[in-house]
Structures are given as structure tokens and as C-alpha cells.
Design an enzyme around this catalytic site. Structure first.
Site, PDB file in Angstrom:
ATOM      1  N   GLY A  11       0.834  -1.214   0.000  1.00  0.00           N
ATOM      2  CA  GLY A  11       0.000   0.000   0.000  1.00  0.00           C
ATOM      3  C   GLY A  11       0.861   1.252   0.000  1.00  0.00           C
ATOM      4  O   GLY A  11       1.846   1.327   0.722  1.00  0.00           O
ATOM      5  N   ARG A  72       0.951  -5.238  -5.387  1.00  0.00           N
ATOM      6  CA  ARG A  72       1.121  -6.412  -4.518  1.00  0.00           C
ATOM      7  C   ARG A  72       1.291  -7.587  -5.489  1.00  0.00           C
ATOM      8  O   ARG A  72       0.341  -7.980  -6.148  1.00  0.00           O
ATOM      9  CB  ARG A  72      -0.107  -6.601  -3.624  1.00  0.00           C
ATOM     10  CG  ARG A  72      -0.448  -5.360  -2.771  1.00  0.00           C
ATOM     11  CD  ARG A  72      -1.518  -5.689  -1.733  1.00  0.00           C
ATOM     12  NE  ARG A  72      -2.180  -4.522  -1.178  1.00  0.00           N
ATOM     13  CZ  ARG A  72      -1.734  -3.825  -0.124  1.00  0.00           C
ATOM     14  NH1 ARG A  72      -0.633  -4.178   0.479  1.00  0.00           N
ATOM     15  NH2 ARG A  72      -2.416  -2.794   0.342  1.00  0.00           N
ATOM     16  N   ASP A 103       5.276  -4.823   5.974  1.00  0.00           N
ATOM     17  CA  ASP A 103       5.838  -6.133   6.341  1.00  0.00           C
ATOM     18  C   ASP A 103       5.820  -7.141   5.188  1.00  0.00           C
ATOM     19  O   ASP A 103       6.758  -7.921   5.041  1.00  0.00           O
ATOM     20  CB  ASP A 103       5.205  -6.689   7.623  1.00  0.00           C
ATOM     21  CG  ASP A 103       3.715  -6.918   7.492  1.00  0.00           C
ATOM     22  OD1 ASP A 103       3.110  -6.384   6.538  1.00  0.00           O
ATOM     23  OD2 ASP A 103       3.160  -7.632   8.339  1.00  0.00           O
ATOM     24  N   THR A 125       4.254   2.647   5.487  1.00  0.00           N
ATOM     25  CA  THR A 125       2.857   2.189   5.552  1.00  0.00           C
ATOM     26  C   THR A 125       2.111   3.083   6.522  1.00  0.00           C
ATOM     27  O   THR A 125       2.668   3.467   7.550  1.00  0.00           O
ATOM     28  CB  THR A 125       2.726   0.715   6.013  1.00  0.00           C
ATOM     29  OG1 THR A 125       1.364   0.478   6.426  1.00  0.00           O
ATOM     30  CG2 THR A 125       3.612   0.387   7.193  1.00  0.00           C
ATOM     31  N   ASP A 127      -0.107   2.170   8.400  1.00  0.00           N
ATOM     32  CA  ASP A 127      -0.612   1.369   9.532  1.00  0.00           C
ATOM     33  C   ASP A 127       0.232   1.489  10.801  1.00  0.00           C
ATOM     34  O   ASP A 127      -0.235   1.164  11.885  1.00  0.00           O
ATOM     35  CB  ASP A 127      -0.693  -0.115   9.141  1.00  0.00           C
ATOM     36  CG  ASP A 127      -1.640  -0.343   7.975  1.00  0.00           C
ATOM     37  OD1 ASP A 127      -2.509   0.513   7.746  1.00  0.00           O
ATOM     38  OD2 ASP A 127      -1.493  -1.377   7.296  1.00  0.00           O
ATOM     39  N   ASP A 129       2.499  -0.421  11.858  1.00  0.00           N
ATOM     40  CA  ASP A 129       2.438  -1.739  12.499  1.00  0.00           C
ATOM     41  C   ASP A 129       3.757  -2.508  12.384  1.00  0.00           C
ATOM     42  O   ASP A 129       3.760  -3.734  12.453  1.00  0.00           O
ATOM     43  CB  ASP A 129       1.292  -2.557  11.873  1.00  0.00           C
ATOM     44  CG  ASP A 129       1.474  -2.733  10.370  1.00  0.00           C
ATOM     45  OD1 ASP A 129       2.334  -2.052   9.767  1.00  0.00           O
ATOM     46  OD2 ASP A 129       0.762  -3.562   9.780  1.00  0.00           O
ATOM     47  N   ARG A 171      -5.357  -2.281   8.982  1.00  0.00           N
ATOM     48  CA  ARG A 171      -5.301  -3.739   8.810  1.00  0.00           C
ATOM     49  C   ARG A 171      -5.528  -4.438  10.150  1.00  0.00           C
ATOM     50  O   ARG A 171      -6.588  -4.231  10.744  1.00  0.00           O
ATOM     51  CB  ARG A 171      -3.957  -4.156   8.198  1.00  0.00           C
ATOM     52  CG  ARG A 171      -4.039  -5.421   7.406  1.00  0.00           C
ATOM     53  CD  ARG A 171      -2.717  -5.766   6.799  1.00  0.00           C
ATOM     54  NE  ARG A 171      -2.400  -4.953   5.651  1.00  0.00           N
ATOM     55  CZ  ARG A 171      -2.830  -5.199   4.405  1.00  0.00           C
ATOM     56  NH1 ARG A 171      -3.575  -6.243   4.185  1.00  0.00           N
ATOM     57  NH2 ARG A 171      -2.506  -4.419   3.416  1.00  0.00           N
TER      58      ARG A 171
HETATM   59  O1  F6P Z   1      -1.508  -1.371   4.602  1.00  0.00           O
HETATM   60  C1  F6P Z   1      -2.118  -0.177   4.245  1.00  0.00           C
HETATM   61  C2  F6P Z   1      -3.593  -0.367   4.037  1.00  0.00           C
HETATM   62  O2  F6P Z   1      -4.147   0.892   3.663  1.00  0.00           O
HETATM   63  C3  F6P Z   1      -4.366  -0.975   5.200  1.00  0.00           C
HETATM   64  O3  F6P Z   1      -4.652  -0.043   6.206  1.00  0.00           O
HETATM   65  C4  F6P Z   1      -5.594  -1.509   4.487  1.00  0.00           C
HETATM   66  O4  F6P Z   1      -6.145  -2.592   5.216  1.00  0.00           O
HETATM   67  C5  F6P Z   1      -5.034  -1.979   3.172  1.00  0.00           C
HETATM   68  O5  F6P Z   1      -3.821  -1.267   2.961  1.00  0.00           O
HETATM   69  C6  F6P Z   1      -5.937  -1.762   1.994  1.00  0.00           C
HETATM   70  O6  F6P Z   1      -5.317  -2.288   0.885  1.00  0.00           O
HETATM   71  P1  F6P Z   1      -5.800  -2.046  -0.609  1.00  0.00           P
HETATM   72  O7  F6P Z   1      -5.459  -0.641  -0.983  1.00  0.00           O
HETATM   73  O8  F6P Z   1      -5.041  -3.045  -1.401  1.00  0.00           O
HETATM   74  O9  F6P Z   1      -7.277  -2.245  -0.616  1.00  0.00           O
END
Ligand code: F6P
Length: 319
Positions: A11, A72, A103, A125, A127, A129, A171
Site C-alpha cells: 500500500g 502487490r 511487512d 505504511t 498502519d 504496524d 489492517r
Molecule cells: O496497509 C495499508 C492499508 O491501507 C491498510 O490499512 C488496508 O487494510 C489496506 O492497505 C488496503 O489495501 P488495498 O489498498 O489493497 O485495498
């Protein structure tokens, strides 16, 4: 070390561009050739590699997202995909790689290290985390975006004397909910690390109404449950009408805060220095205002605990 490459993966997060700029310019300062890989590991597998110069990172420090794009990659999860990626690094004569991401991206970086390729991770990120760093790039901007949203929701919540549930990202982690909730004065904060106590949430709302409060704002981290499900539960327990706002991807965009730009610049700079020192399998981090190096294995395998003191304080401040 003569040629290094960098990529952003997973992300996107505000401040990634400041990190890209720091890696490119620190590399060039040290007479390295620096290559940007587009779309993360997916682009590495496809050979989407371009040479960067001082100008390629001009005018980006203030921009959200990532100029290198991100993805991803499922293919990189396979040994064949990783071999293709490694071959592309080698045929381009690259000696070391900086991976800016979370991660999942670092797990990929460790795989490359295990194949004998020098890698350094930079935590990017929203998050927050990642173990071993007090902050990840993008988190500060994201929580500022959330508190801006809370301020706006508060206006309409007060006018209509309503209860609002605001769902935030993160997340499996509650850092965004906790810090935005503390800074935004939320009545309750629900995080995945702590079993939600809906009775307590309801009591807090009732106490607020009794003392003449005209609104309640409850932050729900996405890792707890959908805010719509949480709202149904509370509505059933209280017999009131609740409004839900899911903030979603607006938390990932926008111009990075000064703090995000600073930590991104410092961590990006250190990543290049570490490669020059012949190091690998490390992540850059921040601890007590100092930029530090952390084993990538720790960053990926150890759990960053939520700050329970801050969580308890938020509860006290919203009695
Ligand atoms: O890891 C960053 C994040 O924004 C999380 O907070 C969220 O769960 C996820 O990515 C959403 O991913 P995507 O943009 O692939 O829907």
C-alpha cells in the site's frame, strides 16, 4: 557497490516520495548509479527498471503516493518469480536494493537477501504496524487526515445531536484508531488488540448524553469489524440511530506532513549508507528521534505492541 536500485511496494503511503528522493540523491552524492523499479516486485520481475537522476526526484517531496508506483505481486511469492527478479537485478548490474514498504514487502526483501542479494528496508505504511520503529512513513499524515475528518464529522454530529462511528484503516493494527482517537477526542476507540466492550461503549454514550453532550464519536479500527456491524450492535443495545463514516483510502493520500517528510528523508538516506557499508537484511527505523537500524527478521516476525498507556489515557480523557 556501484549501482543500487529502489522500489516501493504494498500500500502506498504519504512520504514515500520523500524517501525515494532521499535514496536517489544520497546515492548520487556517493557517486552511485541509482535505478528506480516501477510497480514494486511486479515491475522487478518484468524488468521495469529506469535510471534515476537528480531531476527525476525534483518536485516530489510534497506529493503523496509514489512516483515509482506500487503493487502487490503474487508472482514474487513463488520461487520462479523471485528468480526472475534476481536475474533482472543481476543483468542490470545492480549491487543492492532499497525496498520501501510494509511487512509483506519486507518478507520479499528477506527472500532476496537469502538468495545472496543485499537489501535494506525502509518502513512505509500508514498502519504503523512494524516492529522496531516508533513510526512508519505515512502514519503521521494518515492520522492528521483522520482528525481533520473527525473535526468535520463533529460539526454535523453536534448540529444533529448524533452518534457517529468512524471506521479507520490499519489492517490488523489499532495504531491509527488509537492515535487519531486520542488526538481527535473520540468517546470510544475500538482496536483489534483489545476485545471490544460494547456495554462500556454504550455507557459512555449514555453518560455523555446525561451531561449534555451533543454528539459522540467512536473510532473503529477496520481490524475489529465493519463499522456497520458495530453500529447495528450499538443501535440494538441503545435503540438509537447511528451514522457510519468509512474513511477508506482518503487516509492513504494527500501531501505528507513535515514529520513524514523528515523521517522519510532520514531513513532513505540511512538505507543508502547501510548498503555502502556492505550491510544487508536490515530495516531503518526511528527510536526516540534517532534513526536506527533494525534486523529485518525482527521487523517482520516480532509484534509491535499497541501503546496501552495511551489507550487507557484516551479512555480517561473521554469519561
Ligand atoms: O496497509 C495499508 C492499508 O491501507 C491498510 O490499512 C488496508 O487494510 C489496506 O492497505 C488496503 O489495501 P488495498 O489498498 O489493497 O485495498
Amino acid at each position: 557497490m556501484k549501482k543500487i536500485a529502489l522500489l516501493t511496494s504494498g500500500g502506498d503511503a504519504p512520504g514515500m516520495n520523500a524517501a525515494i528522493r532521499a535514496v536517489v540523491r544520497t546515492g548520487i552524492y556517493h557517486n552511485l548509479e541509482v535505478y528506480g523499479i516501477e510497480r514494486g516486485y511486479a515491475g522487478l520481475i518484468d524488468g521495469a527498471i529506469r535510471k534515476m537522476n537528480l531531476g527525476s526526484v525534483a518536485d516530489i517531496i510534497q506529493r503523496g503516493g509514489t512516483i515509482l508506483h506500487t503493487a502487490r505481486s503474487k508472482e514474487f511469492m513463488t520461487p520462479e518469480g523471485r528468480q526472475k527478479a534476481l536475474n533482472n537485478l543481476k543483468t542490470n548490474g545492480i549491487d543492492g536494493l532499497v525496498v520501501i514498504g510494509g511487512d509483506g514487502s519486507f518478507r520479499g526483501a528477506i527472500e532476496l537477501h537469502n538468495l545472496g542479494f543485499p537489501v535494506i528496508g525502509v518502513p512505509g505504511t500508514i498502519d504503523n504496524d512494524i516492529y522496531g520503529t516508533e513510526l512508519t512513513i505515512g502514519f503521521d499524515t494518515a492520522i492528521n487526515t483522520v482528525i481533520d475528518a473527525i473535526n468535520r464529522i463533529r460539526d454535523t454530529a453536534t448540529s444533529h445531536e448524533r452518534v457517529f462511528l468512524v471506521e479507520v484503516m490499519g489492517r490488523n493494527s489499532g495504531w491509527i484508531a488509537l492515535e487519531a482517537g486520542l488526538a481527535g477526542g473520540a468517546e470510544s476507540i475500538l482496536v483489534p488488540e483489545i476485545e471490544p466492550n460494547y456495554k462500556e461503549v454504550v455507557e459512555r454514550i449514555k453518560r455523555g448524553i446525561e451531561r449534555g453532550k451533543r454528539h459522540s464519536i467512536i473510532l473503529v479500527a477496520e481490524g475489529v469489524d465493519s463499522a456497520y456491524n458495530v453500529s447495528k450492535k450499538i443501535e440494538e443495545m441503545m435503540g438509537i440511530d447511528i451514522r457510519v463514516t468509512v474513511l477508506g483510502h482518503i487516509q492513504r493520500g494527500g501531501t505528507p506532513t513535515a514529520l513524514d517528510r523528515i523521517i522519510a528523508s532520514r531513513m532513505g538516506g540511512l538505507a543508502v549508507e547501510l548498503l555502502l557499508q556492505g550491510k544487508s537484511n536490515l530495516m531503518t527505523g526511528i527510536k526516540g528521534k534517532k534513526i536506527v537500524e533494525v534486523p529485518l527478521d525482527d521487523a517482520v516476525n516480532k509484534k509491535k505492541e499497541l501503546d496501552l498507556e495511551a489507550y487507557n489515557l484516551a479512555g480517561i480523557l473521554s469519561i
